[in-house]
Motif scaffolding. Structure first.
Motif, PDB file in Angstrom:
ATOM      1  N   THR A   1       0.865  -1.243  -0.054  1.00 24.49           N
ATOM      2  CA  THR A   1      -0.015  -0.010   0.039  1.00 24.49           C
ATOM      3  C   THR A   1       0.926   1.226  -0.098  1.00 24.49           C
ATOM      4  O   THR A   1       0.703   2.042  -0.594  1.00 24.49           O
ATOM      5  CB  THR A   1      -1.008   0.088   1.084  1.00 24.49           C
ATOM      6  OG1 THR A   1      -1.635  -1.291   1.186  1.00 24.49           O
ATOM      7  CG2 THR A   1      -1.952   1.178   1.290  1.00 24.49           C
ATOM      8  N   VAL A   2       2.037   1.431   0.881  1.00 26.78           N
ATOM      9  CA  VAL A   2       2.972   2.423   0.513  1.00 26.78           C
ATOM     10  C   VAL A   2       3.554   2.441  -0.805  1.00 26.78           C
ATOM     11  O   VAL A   2       3.555   3.799  -1.157  1.00 26.78           O
ATOM     12  CB  VAL A   2       4.008   2.120   1.866  1.00 26.78           C
ATOM     13  CG1 VAL A   2       5.252   3.181   1.423  1.00 26.78           C
ATOM     14  CG2 VAL A   2       3.615   2.195   3.125  1.00 26.78           C
ATOM     15  N   ILE A   3       4.007   1.356  -1.392  1.00 26.68           N
ATOM     16  CA  ILE A   3       4.380   1.677  -2.701  1.00 26.68           C
ATOM     17  C   ILE A   3       3.499   2.078  -3.413  1.00 26.68           C
ATOM     18  O   ILE A   3       3.537   2.941  -4.521  1.00 26.68           O
ATOM     19  CB  ILE A   3       4.997   0.166  -3.121  1.00 26.68           C
ATOM     20  CG1 ILE A   3       6.363   0.008  -2.420  1.00 26.68           C
ATOM     21  CG2 ILE A   3       5.214   0.432  -4.737  1.00 26.68           C
ATOM     22  CD1 ILE A   3       7.027  -1.068  -2.966  1.00 26.68           C
ATOM     23  N   ASN A   4       2.052   1.713  -3.302  1.00 32.79           N
ATOM     24  CA  ASN A   4       0.819   2.280  -4.141  1.00 32.79           C
ATOM     25  C   ASN A   4       0.827   3.579  -4.284  1.00 32.79           C
ATOM     26  O   ASN A   4       0.266   4.258  -5.026  1.00 32.79           O
ATOM     27  CB  ASN A   4      -0.028   1.402  -3.864  1.00 32.79           C
ATOM     28  CG  ASN A   4       0.032   0.026  -4.505  1.00 32.79           C
ATOM     29  OD1 ASN A   4       0.371  -0.366  -5.382  1.00 32.79           O
ATOM     30  ND2 ASN A   4      -0.988  -0.946  -3.970  1.00 32.79           N
ATOM     31  N   CYS A   5       0.968   4.139  -2.979  1.00 32.18           N
ATOM     32  CA  CYS A   5       0.683   5.623  -2.500  1.00 32.18           C
ATOM     33  C   CYS A   5       1.850   6.429  -3.317  1.00 32.18           C
ATOM     34  O   CYS A   5       1.548   7.321  -3.908  1.00 32.18           O
ATOM     35  CB  CYS A   5       0.954   5.972  -1.024  1.00 32.18           C
ATOM     36  SG  CYS A   5      -0.495   5.282  -0.032  1.00 32.18           S
ATOM     37  N   ILE A   6       2.997   6.038  -3.239  1.00 30.90           N
ATOM     38  CA  ILE A   6       4.116   6.800  -3.618  1.00 30.90           C
ATOM     39  C   ILE A   6       3.960   6.706  -5.057  1.00 30.90           C
ATOM     40  O   ILE A   6       4.683   7.646  -5.734  1.00 30.90           O
ATOM     41  CB  ILE A   6       5.468   6.158  -3.286  1.00 30.90           C
ATOM     42  CG1 ILE A   6       5.714   6.365  -1.653  1.00 30.90           C
ATOM     43  CG2 ILE A   6       6.832   6.973  -3.656  1.00 30.90           C
ATOM     44  CD1 ILE A   6       6.876   5.397  -1.218  1.00 30.90           C
ATOM     45  N   SER A   7       3.637   5.816  -5.803  1.00 32.44           N
ATOM     46  CA  SER A   7       3.690   5.608  -7.314  1.00 32.44           C
ATOM     47  C   SER A   7       2.381   5.980  -7.866  1.00 32.44           C
ATOM     48  O   SER A   7       2.114   5.888  -8.971  1.00 32.44           O
ATOM     49  CB  SER A   7       3.862   4.134  -7.646  1.00 32.44           C
ATOM     50  OG  SER A   7       3.031   3.424  -7.157  1.00 32.44           O
ATOM     51  N   GLY A   8       1.368   6.532  -6.925  1.00 32.20           N
ATOM     52  CA  GLY A   8       0.245   7.142  -7.725  1.00 32.20           C
ATOM     53  C   GLY A   8      -0.866   5.969  -7.833  1.00 32.20           C
ATOM     54  O   GLY A   8      -1.996   6.599  -8.353  1.00 32.20           O
TER      55      GLY A   8
ATOM     56  N   LEU B   1      10.839   1.962  -6.727  1.00 29.61           N
ATOM     57  CA  LEU B   1      10.139   1.333  -5.694  1.00 29.61           C
ATOM     58  C   LEU B   1       9.985  -0.292  -6.306  1.00 29.61           C
ATOM     59  O   LEU B   1       9.594  -0.444  -7.275  1.00 29.61           O
ATOM     60  CB  LEU B   1       8.765   1.858  -5.569  1.00 29.61           C
ATOM     61  CG  LEU B   1       8.660   3.182  -5.456  1.00 29.61           C
ATOM     62  CD1 LEU B   1       7.269   3.915  -5.820  1.00 29.61           C
ATOM     63  CD2 LEU B   1       9.270   3.697  -4.266  1.00 29.61           C
ATOM     64  N   LEU B   2      10.341  -1.125  -5.448  1.00 32.46           N
ATOM     65  CA  LEU B   2      10.439  -2.390  -5.702  1.00 32.46           C
ATOM     66  C   LEU B   2       9.915  -3.588  -4.745  1.00 32.46           C
ATOM     67  O   LEU B   2      10.129  -3.401  -3.652  1.00 32.46           O
ATOM     68  CB  LEU B   2      11.993  -3.059  -5.811  1.00 32.46           C
ATOM     69  CG  LEU B   2      12.970  -2.229  -6.778  1.00 32.46           C
ATOM     70  CD1 LEU B   2      14.503  -2.749  -6.666  1.00 32.46           C
ATOM     71  CD2 LEU B   2      12.708  -2.497  -8.040  1.00 32.46           C
TER      72      LEU B   2
END
Ligand SMILES: Nc1ncnc2c1ncn2[C@@H]1O[C@H](COP(=O)(O)OP(=O)(O)OP(=O)(O)O)[C@@H](O)[C@H]1O
Ligand SMILES: [Mg+2]
Length: 244
Positions: free
Chosen positions: A45-52, A156-157
């Motif tokens: 979810t954090v990666i999804n936030c940072i990548s829009g 982001l991986l």
């Protein structure tokens, strides 16, 4: 100097579920930062936030001096944020070479030539193969090559080493260290492989049930009693989670 990525007070709610609560995380240029925690902790979810891909319920994120606001995948990519997915999202019928070529046509100059990237991630000789015909681990490596072809500032991986053999993991680790060191990319790495996190990462943030329960050097956080307890609750200690 501002960190490359500065996340403050970020929360994401799905109805009654707090998937991410009041997250703070700072990542410098050239830094490899692990984001770890048991299943369901909130890492993707954090990666999804940072990548829009996921709107924030609260909080703010900055990339260098720029406040990011509510991102979309397109605006995030334009700002130099590239990602891979926990479940690979490739153009299945396109060749390996074309999957990378499509990314490097997106308006930014590539870090490396596409062919070189394919070789660097360990897929030399497979350029003409359809992406869908690759083994799962190879699809993850192709996603890493495709993300790098966008010439990102921030990579982001999401579990890139899952399903890889030891020599592929070692090659991937060398590549990530090289691009962080030589090109100053910041890398946020979601990873269950504790050996890889210890060897490769400069910093680590540990999440559990959406909350940060520890942050600092990988060695320090992995021996933190709260982290050990969180993993034991998930039936495995960090050192047993997925040995390298
Ligand atoms: N789109 C969504 N709608 C509703 N709930 C969601 C959604 N995405 C994630 N969740 C929930 O949010 C929580 C965090 O999920 P997330 O995928 O971020 O965890 P994770 O740390 O990446 O876990 P894993 O290690 O299993 O990949 C989980 O309880 C998950 O079921
Ligand atoms: Mg996940």
């Amino acid at each position: 100097m501002s960190p490359l990525l500065d996340i403050r007070g970020v929360s994401v709610r799905f109805g009654g579920l707090a998937a991410v609560s009041d997250l703070a995380l700072a990542l410098g240029q050239g830094e490899i930062h692990a984001l770890i925690g048991p299943n369901g902790a909130g890492k993707s979810t954090v990666i999804n936030c940072i990548s829009g891909f996921q709107p924030l319920s609260a909080g703010e994120m900055r990339l260098g001096d720029e406040r990011l606001g509510q991102l979309t995948p397109v605006t995030a990519a334009r700002k130099g944020i590239a990602r891979t997915f926990q479940t690979p999202q490739l153009f299945g019928r396109l060749s390996v070479a074309d999957n990378v070529r499509v990314a490097s046509r997106s308006g930014r100059t590539g870090l490396f030539d596409g062919g070189e990237l394919i070789e660097l991630v360990g897929l030399a000789g497979l350029q003409a193969r359809a992406a869908e015909s690759l083994a799962y681990g190879q699809q993850r490596l192709l996603e890493v090559a495709r993300a790098l072809a966008c010439a990102p500032r921030l990579l982001l991986l999401d579990e890139p080493a899952a399903g890889l053999a030891a020599d592929d993991i070692a090659r991937l680790a060398r590549l990530l260290r090289r691009i962080a060191g030589e090109l100053g990319l910041g890398i946020l790495l979601v990873e269950h492989n504790v050996g890889l996190v210890k060897r490769l990462c400069d910093q680590a943030t540990v999440m559990h049930h959406g909350l940060v329960i520890a942050s600092g050097s990988p060695a320090a956080v992995l021996s933190d009693p709260a982290v050990v307890t969180a993993y034991l609750g998930a039936q495995a200690s960090p050192s047993q989670a997925r040995p390298c």
